[in-house]
Motif scaffolding. Sequence first.
Motif, PDB file in Angstrom:
ATOM      1  N   SER A   1       0.817  -1.210   0.000  1.00 45.06           N
ATOM      2  CA  SER A   1       0.000   0.000   0.000  1.00 45.06           C
ATOM      3  C   SER A   1       0.857   1.269   0.000  1.00 45.06           C
ATOM      4  CB  SER A   1      -0.912  -0.006   1.227  1.00 45.06           C
ATOM      5  OG  SER A   1      -1.607   1.208   1.315  1.00 45.06           O
ATOM      6  N   ARG A   2       0.671   2.134  -0.986  1.00 46.26           N
ATOM      7  CA  ARG A   2       1.421   3.385  -1.052  1.00 46.26           C
ATOM      8  C   ARG A   2       0.950   4.423  -0.041  1.00 46.26           C
ATOM      9  NH1 ARG A   2       1.836   5.187  -7.158  1.00 46.26           N
ATOM     10  NH2 ARG A   2       1.753   7.147  -6.067  1.00 46.26           N
ATOM     11  N   PRO A   3      -0.341   4.553   0.256  1.00 46.45           N
ATOM     12  CA  PRO A   3      -0.750   5.568   1.236  1.00 46.45           C
ATOM     13  C   PRO A   3      -0.099   5.382   2.608  1.00 46.45           C
ATOM     14  CG  PRO A   3      -2.646   4.868  -0.019  1.00 46.45           C
ATOM     15  CD  PRO A   3      -1.505   3.959  -0.410  1.00 46.45           C
TER      16      PRO A   3
ATOM     17  N   GLU B   1       3.347   6.858   2.293  1.00 47.82           N
ATOM     18  CA  GLU B   1       3.284   8.320   2.263  1.00 47.82           C
ATOM     19  C   GLU B   1       3.063   8.883   3.664  1.00 47.82           C
ATOM     20  OE1 GLU B   1       0.138   8.980  -0.502  1.00 47.82           O
ATOM     21  OE2 GLU B   1       1.326   8.298  -2.196  1.00 47.82           O
TER      22      GLU B   1
END
Length: 107
Positions: free
Chosen positions: A75-77, A80
């Motif tokens: 998961s990128r979120p 971030e």
Amino acid sequence: EEPMKNISRIIAAFVLVDFVALNVWAFATEGIGGLVTWLMTTTNNWHYVAIADLLIALGLCMGFMWADARRAERSRPVLELALTALGSVGPLIYTARHGLRRDEATR
């Protein structure tokens, strides 16, 4: 696992522990007020260079982490949020947990 991944995990874990200890020490001795004072009173051209350098480095880290997360279907979120909230501690945790992998094109 490939040797590069194991070595990078060990190095990242070592740097992570030391860097977190440094942050804890600074917070314990200076508090958040010490950071605010430093940010508000240290304003010369090198201050701006240091901040720009930090932002560039963290931006590059985010790019590498995104590419790695995409390959590993992570998961990128979450990445971030970790980078934004924790600064360089985020990439250190990521590397300590997942290691560094060589790109298929460089093998």
